[in-house]
Design a protein around this motif. Structure first.
Motif, short mmCIF file in Angstrom:
data_model
loop_
_atom_site.label_atom_id
_atom_site.label_comp_id
_atom_site.label_asym_id
_atom_site.label_seq_id
_atom_site.Cartn_x
_atom_site.Cartn_y
_atom_site.Cartn_z
N ILE A 177 11.40 66.75 52.55
CA ILE A 177 10.35 67.50 53.23
C ILE A 177 10.85 68.15 54.52
O ILE A 177 10.34 69.19 54.93
CB ILE A 177 9.10 66.62 53.48
CG1 ILE A 177 7.84 67.49 53.61
CG2 ILE A 177 9.26 65.74 54.71
CD1 ILE A 177 6.55 66.73 53.46
N GLU A 235 6.70 57.39 35.15
CA GLU A 235 5.72 57.01 36.18
C GLU A 235 4.89 55.81 35.69
O GLU A 235 4.65 54.86 36.44
CB GLU A 235 4.83 58.23 36.44
CG GLU A 235 3.77 58.08 37.50
CD GLU A 235 2.78 59.25 37.45
OE1 GLU A 235 3.09 60.31 36.88
OE2 GLU A 235 1.67 59.08 37.99
N THR A 288 11.38 62.05 49.49
CA THR A 288 10.43 62.32 50.57
C THR A 288 11.14 62.94 51.77
O THR A 288 10.60 63.81 52.45
CB THR A 288 9.69 61.03 50.98
OG1 THR A 288 9.07 60.48 49.83
CG2 THR A 288 8.64 61.30 52.04
N PHE A 289 12.41 62.53 51.99
CA PHE A 289 13.17 63.09 53.12
C PHE A 289 13.38 64.59 52.96
O PHE A 289 13.51 65.31 53.96
CB PHE A 289 14.52 62.36 53.26
CG PHE A 289 15.27 62.76 54.50
CD1 PHE A 289 14.89 62.27 55.75
CD2 PHE A 289 16.32 63.67 54.44
CE1 PHE A 289 15.55 62.65 56.90
CE2 PHE A 289 17.00 64.04 55.58
CZ PHE A 289 16.62 63.54 56.82
N LEU A 320 13.29 48.79 43.01
CA LEU A 320 14.15 49.07 44.18
C LEU A 320 14.93 50.38 43.97
O LEU A 320 15.05 51.18 44.90
CB LEU A 320 15.13 47.91 44.41
CG LEU A 320 16.13 48.11 45.56
CD1 LEU A 320 15.40 48.24 46.91
CD2 LEU A 320 17.14 46.97 45.63
N LEU A 355 12.59 53.06 44.65
CA LEU A 355 12.27 53.13 46.08
C LEU A 355 13.31 53.95 46.83
O LEU A 355 12.97 54.81 47.65
CB LEU A 355 12.18 51.71 46.67
CG LEU A 355 11.96 51.64 48.19
CD1 LEU A 355 10.59 52.20 48.57
CD2 LEU A 355 12.10 50.21 48.71
N VAL A 356 14.60 53.71 46.53
CA VAL A 356 15.67 54.46 47.21
C VAL A 356 15.56 55.95 46.85
O VAL A 356 15.62 56.82 47.74
CB VAL A 356 17.05 53.89 46.83
CG1 VAL A 356 18.17 54.78 47.36
CG2 VAL A 356 17.21 52.47 47.38
N HIS A 406 12.88 57.51 45.98
CA HIS A 406 11.63 58.02 46.56
C HIS A 406 11.78 58.26 48.06
O HIS A 406 11.19 59.20 48.60
CB HIS A 406 10.52 57.01 46.26
CG HIS A 406 9.16 57.49 46.63
ND1 HIS A 406 8.75 58.79 46.46
CD2 HIS A 406 8.08 56.83 47.16
CE1 HIS A 406 7.50 58.91 46.88
NE2 HIS A 406 7.07 57.74 47.30
N ILE A 407 12.56 57.43 48.76
CA ILE A 407 12.80 57.66 50.19
C ILE A 407 13.60 58.96 50.35
O ILE A 407 13.31 59.78 51.23
CB ILE A 407 13.54 56.45 50.81
CG1 ILE A 407 12.59 55.24 50.89
CG2 ILE A 407 14.06 56.80 52.21
CD1 ILE A 407 13.26 53.93 51.26
N VAL A 432 5.97 47.59 38.74
CA VAL A 432 5.40 47.17 40.02
C VAL A 432 4.30 46.13 39.79
O VAL A 432 4.26 45.09 40.45
CB VAL A 432 4.82 48.39 40.80
CG1 VAL A 432 3.98 47.92 41.98
CG2 VAL A 432 5.94 49.29 41.28
N LEU A 439 14.68 45.05 40.32
CA LEU A 439 15.81 45.97 40.48
C LEU A 439 15.38 47.41 40.15
O LEU A 439 15.78 48.35 40.84
CB LEU A 439 16.98 45.53 39.58
CG LEU A 439 17.66 44.22 40.00
CD1 LEU A 439 18.65 43.76 38.93
CD2 LEU A 439 18.36 44.36 41.34
#
Lengths: 115, 128
Positions: free
Chosen positions: A35, A58, A32-33, A22, A25-26, A28-29, A65, A19
């Motif tokens: 950019i 980190e 990154t967007f 995840l 991950l959300v 981080h997406i 992970v 969890l």
């Protein structure tokens, strides 16, 4: 439900690390967007990750992970080779051993810039 | 909640969508072991967050192989993670009226993340 022992600890840790990873991950997406809004905005967001608080997070992310990956391999091996399921405890200690061997030097490399 | 296997995983479902989801978690998990640990090693051990900025990403995305690597990582990690959350939701909210609403929200978030991520990783260029 799983009743007690290493198997249950592995299960609880697998859920929480999954969890947590995840959630990152959300985030981080989305980071990154950013950019698409150009270099100034993106670099401002990336600078947040250099804050000491994020550098410690980190290392926590790397730990989550790594544990999830190693324990996932343990689950997969035992699922496809049920004849080894009597040794699930030894497999769990194997996960812990590999985790320590990989995590300790990695954490050192990641935290070195802080000191 | 269902009985768990000796290793603490869900037991193999007998057939249907749940069997494929169960298999997907294990196959994508093995692939993600290499993709995610590779990504972490490159970004956090070889490079580090001090170096990662706009020009770093632009230079990396000039190689289409890194874009492919990142897209497989994005797709497998997102579907693996969201399916894991779906299993957790089903474990705890089997009889809750919130279940359908939460699952719809989860699928919508997956679609948004998949679209935004795929655009950046495969289509975006500086100046576009």
């Amino acid at each position: 439900m799983y009743r007690g022992g290493e198997g249950q600890w592995a299960w609880i840790l697998h859920r929480f690390t999954g969890l947590g990873v995840l959630l990152f991950l959300v985030i981080h997406i989305l980071d990154t967007f950013v950019i698409v809004f150009g270099p100034e905005t993106y670099d401002k967001v990336m600078a947040l990750y250099r804050h000491p608080l994020f550098r410690v997070s980190e290392v926590g992310l790397a730990a989550a992970v790594l544990f999830h990956a190693l324990n996932g391999i343990r689950i997969t091996i035992l699922d496809f080779f049920p004849e080894w399921s009597g040794r699930q405890r030894q497999f769990f200690y194997g996960v812990v051993a590999v985790f320590v061997l990989v995590f300790v030097p990695s954490a050192y490399v990641m935290l070195k810039p802080l000191f | 909640m269902a009985e768990l296997s000796a290793a603490g995983g869900h037991p193999r479902p007998t057939s249907g969508v749940e069997l494929y989801a169960w298999l997907f978690m294990r196959v994508s998990g093995v692939a993600l072991l290499f993709l995610v640990l590779g990504h972490l090693a490159i970004m956090h051990l070889i490079h580090n967050v001090d170096e990662i900025d706009f020009s770093f990403v632009v230079a990396r995305f000039e190689n289409p192989l890194w874009r492919m690597y990142d897209w497989f990582l994005l797709m497998l990690a997102l579907v693996h993670g969201m399916n894991g959350l779906r299993v957790v939701v089903d474990d705890y909210l089997q009889r809750s009226g919130w279940r359908i609403l939460i699952l719809v929200g989860l699928y919508a978030l997956t679609l948004v993340c998949f679209t935004a991520g795929t655009y950046v990783v495969l289509a975006w260029h500086p100046g576009s």
